[in-house]
Structures are given as C-alpha cells and as structure tokens.
Design an enzyme around this catalytic site. Sequence first.
Site, PDB file in Angstrom:
ATOM      1  N   HIS A 307     -16.008  27.202  -1.305  1.00  0.00           N
ATOM      2  CA  HIS A 307     -15.312  25.947  -1.026  1.00  0.00           C
ATOM      3  C   HIS A 307     -16.268  24.796  -1.275  1.00  0.00           C
ATOM      4  O   HIS A 307     -17.454  24.901  -0.985  1.00  0.00           O
ATOM      5  CB  HIS A 307     -14.832  25.919   0.431  1.00  0.00           C
ATOM      6  CG  HIS A 307     -13.723  24.948   0.651  1.00  0.00           C
ATOM      7  ND1 HIS A 307     -13.944  23.623   0.881  1.00  0.00           N
ATOM      8  CD2 HIS A 307     -12.377  25.124   0.632  1.00  0.00           C
ATOM      9  CE1 HIS A 307     -12.776  23.016   1.009  1.00  0.00           C
ATOM     10  NE2 HIS A 307     -11.815  23.894   0.852  1.00  0.00           N
ATOM     11  N   ASP A 364      -7.307  30.971   1.462  1.00  0.00           N
ATOM     12  CA  ASP A 364      -6.436  31.736   0.566  1.00  0.00           C
ATOM     13  C   ASP A 364      -6.742  33.228   0.548  1.00  0.00           C
ATOM     14  O   ASP A 364      -5.993  34.005  -0.035  1.00  0.00           O
ATOM     15  CB  ASP A 364      -6.564  31.196  -0.872  1.00  0.00           C
ATOM     16  CG  ASP A 364      -5.994  29.796  -0.975  1.00  0.00           C
ATOM     17  OD1 ASP A 364      -4.934  29.564  -0.375  1.00  0.00           O
ATOM     18  OD2 ASP A 364      -6.614  28.943  -1.631  1.00  0.00           O
TER      19      ASP A 364
HETATM   20  N1  CMC Z   1     -17.087  33.651  -7.012  1.00  0.00           N
HETATM   21  C1  CMC Z   1     -18.292  33.693  -7.632  1.00  0.00           C
HETATM   22  N2  CMC Z   1     -19.152  32.654  -7.712  1.00  0.00           N
HETATM   23  C2  CMC Z   1     -18.754  31.505  -7.155  1.00  0.00           C
HETATM   24  C3  CMC Z   1     -17.514  31.359  -6.503  1.00  0.00           C
HETATM   25  C4  CMC Z   1     -16.684  32.496  -6.438  1.00  0.00           C
HETATM   26  N3  CMC Z   1     -15.487  32.424  -5.837  1.00  0.00           N
HETATM   27  N4  CMC Z   1     -17.378  30.096  -6.039  1.00  0.00           N
HETATM   28  C5  CMC Z   1     -18.497  29.446  -6.391  1.00  0.00           C
HETATM   29  N5  CMC Z   1     -19.335  30.306  -7.062  1.00  0.00           N
HETATM   30  C6  CMC Z   1     -20.688  29.997  -7.552  1.00  0.00           C
HETATM   31  C7  CMC Z   1     -20.650  29.151  -8.807  1.00  0.00           C
HETATM   32  O1  CMC Z   1     -20.627  29.951  -9.970  1.00  0.00           O
HETATM   33  C8  CMC Z   1     -21.908  28.336  -8.662  1.00  0.00           C
HETATM   34  O2  CMC Z   1     -23.005  29.182  -8.986  1.00  0.00           O
HETATM   35  P1  CMC Z   1     -24.331  28.560  -9.680  1.00  0.00           P
HETATM   36  O3  CMC Z   1     -24.891  27.597  -8.673  1.00  0.00           O
HETATM   37  O4  CMC Z   1     -25.195  29.742  -9.964  1.00  0.00           O
HETATM   38  O5  CMC Z   1     -23.854  27.868 -10.939  1.00  0.00           O
HETATM   39  C9  CMC Z   1     -21.991  28.067  -7.155  1.00  0.00           C
HETATM   40  O6  CMC Z   1     -21.312  29.179  -6.555  1.00  0.00           O
HETATM   41  C10 CMC Z   1     -21.344  26.763  -6.709  1.00  0.00           C
HETATM   42  O7  CMC Z   1     -20.018  26.768  -7.212  1.00  0.00           O
HETATM   43  P2  CMC Z   1     -19.251  25.503  -7.769  1.00  0.00           P
HETATM   44  O8  CMC Z   1     -18.215  25.966  -8.743  1.00  0.00           O
HETATM   45  O9  CMC Z   1     -20.239  24.471  -8.219  1.00  0.00           O
HETATM   46  O10 CMC Z   1     -18.567  24.968  -6.448  1.00  0.00           O
HETATM   47  P3  CMC Z   1     -17.418  23.929  -6.375  1.00  0.00           P
HETATM   48  O11 CMC Z   1     -17.591  23.226  -5.094  1.00  0.00           O
HETATM   49  O12 CMC Z   1     -17.324  23.117  -7.619  1.00  0.00           O
HETATM   50  O13 CMC Z   1     -16.094  24.853  -6.362  1.00  0.00           O
HETATM   51  C11 CMC Z   1     -14.369  26.240  -5.593  1.00  0.00           C
HETATM   52  C12 CMC Z   1     -15.416  25.209  -5.208  1.00  0.00           C
HETATM   53  C13 CMC Z   1     -13.442  26.490  -4.402  1.00  0.00           C
HETATM   54  C14 CMC Z   1     -13.501  25.701  -6.745  1.00  0.00           C
HETATM   55  C15 CMC Z   1     -15.065  27.544  -6.015  1.00  0.00           C
HETATM   56  O14 CMC Z   1     -15.810  28.066  -4.931  1.00  0.00           O
HETATM   57  C16 CMC Z   1     -14.110  28.590  -6.555  1.00  0.00           C
HETATM   58  O15 CMC Z   1     -13.791  28.586  -7.738  1.00  0.00           O
HETATM   59  N6  CMC Z   1     -13.599  29.521  -5.671  1.00  0.00           N
HETATM   60  C17 CMC Z   1     -12.591  30.465  -6.075  1.00  0.00           C
HETATM   61  C18 CMC Z   1     -11.225  29.795  -6.111  1.00  0.00           C
HETATM   62  C19 CMC Z   1     -10.687  29.545  -4.716  1.00  0.00           C
HETATM   63  O16 CMC Z   1     -10.714  30.424  -3.868  1.00  0.00           O
HETATM   64  N7  CMC Z   1     -10.133  28.341  -4.502  1.00  0.00           N
HETATM   65  C20 CMC Z   1      -9.500  27.976  -3.237  1.00  0.00           C
HETATM   66  C21 CMC Z   1     -10.249  26.949  -2.486  1.00  0.00           C
HETATM   67  S1  CMC Z   1      -9.663  26.790  -0.787  1.00  0.00           S
HETATM   68  C22 CMC Z   1      -8.055  26.206  -0.897  1.00  0.00           C
HETATM   69  C23 CMC Z   1      -8.002  24.810  -1.395  1.00  0.00           C
HETATM   70  O17 CMC Z   1      -8.266  23.873  -0.621  1.00  0.00           O
HETATM   71  O18 CMC Z   1      -7.674  24.592  -2.564  1.00  0.00           O
END
Ligand code: CMC
Length: 430
Positions: A307, A364
């Site tokens: 998140h 989720d």
């Molecule tokens: N699985 C594997 N790696 C992950 C995941 C994951 N679910 N989420 C983040 N990472 C890694 C990402 O690759 C990055 O690694 P590095 O620093 O080595 O490049 C690091 O963790 C930080 O991730 P980010 O993408 O920069 O984080 P963000 O804040 O931009 O994204 C997120 C947040 C929710 C989009 C992301 O964690 C994600 O894609 N999660 C899976 C989708 C999901 O469950 N979404 C629902 C969110 S909760 C409901 C809502 O409010 O929408």
Amino acid sequence: MENTAELKLEGKIYKLPVIEGTEHERAVDISSLRNDSGYITLDDSYGNTGSCRSQITFIDGEKGILRYRGIPIEELAERSTFIEVAHLIVMGKLPSSAELRRFSELLTENEMLHEDMKYHFEGFSASAHPMAILSAMINAASCFYPELLTSETMRTHFEVEAARLLSKVRTIAAFAYRKSLGLPIIYPRPDYKYTANFLHMLFSLPFKDYELKPEMVRALDLIFLLHADHEQNCSTATVRMVASSRANLFASAAAGVCALWGPLHGGANQAVLEMLTEIHRSGDDGSRFIAAAKDKQSGKRLMGFGHRVYKNYDPRAKIIKRACDEVLEKLHVQDPLLDIAKHLEEAALKDPYFVERKLYPNVDFYSGIIMRAIGIPIEMFTVIFAIGRMPGWIANFKEVMEDPQSRIYRPRQIYTGPPLNHYVPIKERH
Ligand code: CMC
C-alpha cells in the site's frame, strides 16, 4: 514551535509556511513558491504531495490507524452499519435516530431508476464488464436530474442528492449484473434495508424472492463500511479533480468509478481472486508465485499486498480476515483459496523481500473470499468496492464544492520533450 521552513535556491532564502493538521501531521506549504522563485516542486505519482485539507478521514500508515471523522474503524466495524457510517462521512456526524430515519427514507424514495434508463442497459454487450456499465450509467443518470447541474440545488439539497446517488448506484450495479447474465431486472423492495435490498436485486427470481441469510447481509454490509472512505487515494483524488472544475456530482462519481477499476486500486480484489484461483489450479502452494512476485522480470505482483500509505498491517485487512473466518464457518463453506491466502500471507510476512519493503496484506486480500462465499461473481467485486466508496466520494465532492477558496485543480509538470524545432512540409520529411 517553528512554523516556517526555509528553502535556499540560487543563494536566496525563501520562507515557506508549515501547516499542521489535527493529528500533528505536518506539511510545507509551497503554493507561493513558483510566483516567488520560478521553481515548482516535482513529486512523481504524488507520493509526498498533500493536494487538499480535508476533515473526513485520518490515516496513520506507520501505525496502521484509520478513522472516519475521528472514529476508529475498529469501533465502526464492530458497532455500526454502512448507512450510519455513510451519514457520518457525508453529513459529518453520526445521525440521531430521527436523522437516520430521514436518511433511510431518502434512500428508499430514490431507489428506483427512471424507466427510460432501462433502455440504456439494452445497449451494452452481454460481455461488458459491470464497472464499464456502472460508470456509464452513473453518468447517464445525471441526464435525468437536470437540477444536479446547478450548484445552487447542490448547496440547498445536498442530502437529497447524496442519498439519490447512494441509492441509485446500488440499483444500477444490480441491474448491470442481471444484464450481464441476460436475466430480467429485479426491482428494489421498499421494505428492505440498503444491503439486503442489493442482495435481493442481485439474486431474486421473478416470482421467488432470494432467501436472505443475516450473516451474508452483515458480511456485505461490513465490506461496504470498510471501503467507505480512504482519504486521497487514486479514485477520490480523481473525484476531487473533476469536482474542482464544477462538474456535477454524478459526473464526478462516474470518473471515480473509472479510476477505481484498475488492478492496482479497486480492481485488486478481482485480481487477488484470479491469482488465488491460478495458484490453486496450478497445484502450487503459493511458493512459486511468491518467487515470481519478487522477480521484477516476471511482471507479477502479490495482489492484495502493499500500500502507498500503510507501512504496517492495513487495519481493514485485520477486520476482514477475522470476518472471513467467521462467515465461512457460519455458512459452512470450505474454500481451498482461503488456505492458500493464509499460506501466502504467512510466507510473505517472513520473507525479507516483503519485510524490507513493508508490504502487508491490504483490504483486498481477503475481501474476495468473503464475496465468493456470499455468491457474488468475481466481475462484481470492484463494483462492490465502488458502492462502498460512494460516501467518501460524495463527502470529498462536498468539501470541494463548499470550499470558498477552492480553485480548479491544475498540477504543473517538468517538460522533457524536444526543444524548439519547426514545422517541416511533408515532402521534405525523411
Ligand atoms: N508484490 C510484489 N512487490 C511489490 C508489491 C507487491 N504486491 N507491492 C509493492 N512491491 C514492491 C515494488 O516492486 C517496489 O519494489 P522496489 O523498491 O524494489 O522497486 C516496492 O515494493 C515499492 O512499491 P511501489 O510500487 O513503489 O509502491 P506504490 O506505493 O507505488 O504502490 C501499490 C502501492 C498498492 C499499487 C502496490 O503495493 C501494488 O501494486 N500492490 C498490489 C495491488 C494491490 O493490492 N492494490 C490494492 C491496494 S489497497 C486498495 C486500494 O486502496 O486501492
């Protein structure tokens, strides 16, 4: 306490006000920086940008705290209902008995769709995703209520317009589902409460009402309640952005539905279930999928994990996980996907990749398993999220509309395209 920050640019010092919120979260107000210095601030994906002041929801992502209008989510989940919480979020206070009665009556009065709207449903193909139908039909609904287009009505009759949207969105969602199955539409029943009525419209047959199980109604009501608001996420920020142009409530909410649809946001609940199903089908116990999720080349992520704001367990996920165990037990459902989810969670929480990045289960991760147990089809999961999020979108719309200082949202950018060059006639181009 120091209430200005100093920024030194090209030898000159700029004093910038420091703003502090109710819970002592602090921000440097840079709104005058461009006029004073010519500089903008750059924050790709708004990771560290406050776009507004808001009185609706407080989150402390480090501590795993979520409160609606100051009330902890745990208390609301335990003791309240979705409609009471919707009133809290939209109208700013827990309702008295008389206020709750009035709000419920408004929801009932507005539960039907204009008969002409039925013809719009005919135009969608049977394979249309219900999120596409939902967004299109919320927007189409504004054609039937021209008073929405005047900001004066919105100001004087806000409660009615809010109830109208909250109520109609549930009817639209149910009609969209029936349409996708080629089944006749089931009209709402005025003697049913909000969530029971939704299940009735989804699952009843023309001459046989669906038998409502209280544990199912309560579980779905809890899912709506846990999704009711979540401060400036992608869809809510979209609603505020659209509202800032003075677009109407229905148009702003329709835009919110589109932003919610993606798998990184509300679409994650559908993606989680698809992931768990795939893991189950392939005979993996989750280990292979975790390895793939850690490998950036695989293009996979552990859906339902991570998140932008929570760097601790999402408090909604804790509540949902408990509810999931209870509902499945009460309904005597044994779901192998729940075992896989628990195994994935356990393995991920011990794995240095997820620990170092502070990736925990989010709302989720378990919600889809509950919805599956209730019998809700997978394509409807994100629609359920959208119905639940409606109070938050409405309240954020209201904040924008009522703020006398509100200006159109208009971010800046750093241009990285080609420098000045000139038009070349087609014959001279290579
Ligand atoms: N699985 C594997 N790696 C992950 C995941 C994951 N679910 N989420 C983040 N990472 C890694 C990402 O690759 C990055 O690694 P590095 O620093 O080595 O490049 C690091 O963790 C930080 O991730 P980010 O993408 O920069 O984080 P963000 O804040 O931009 O994204 C997120 C947040 C929710 C989009 C992301 O964690 C994600 O894609 N999660 C899976 C989708 C999901 O469950 N979404 C629902 C969110 S909760 C409901 C809502 O409010 O929408």
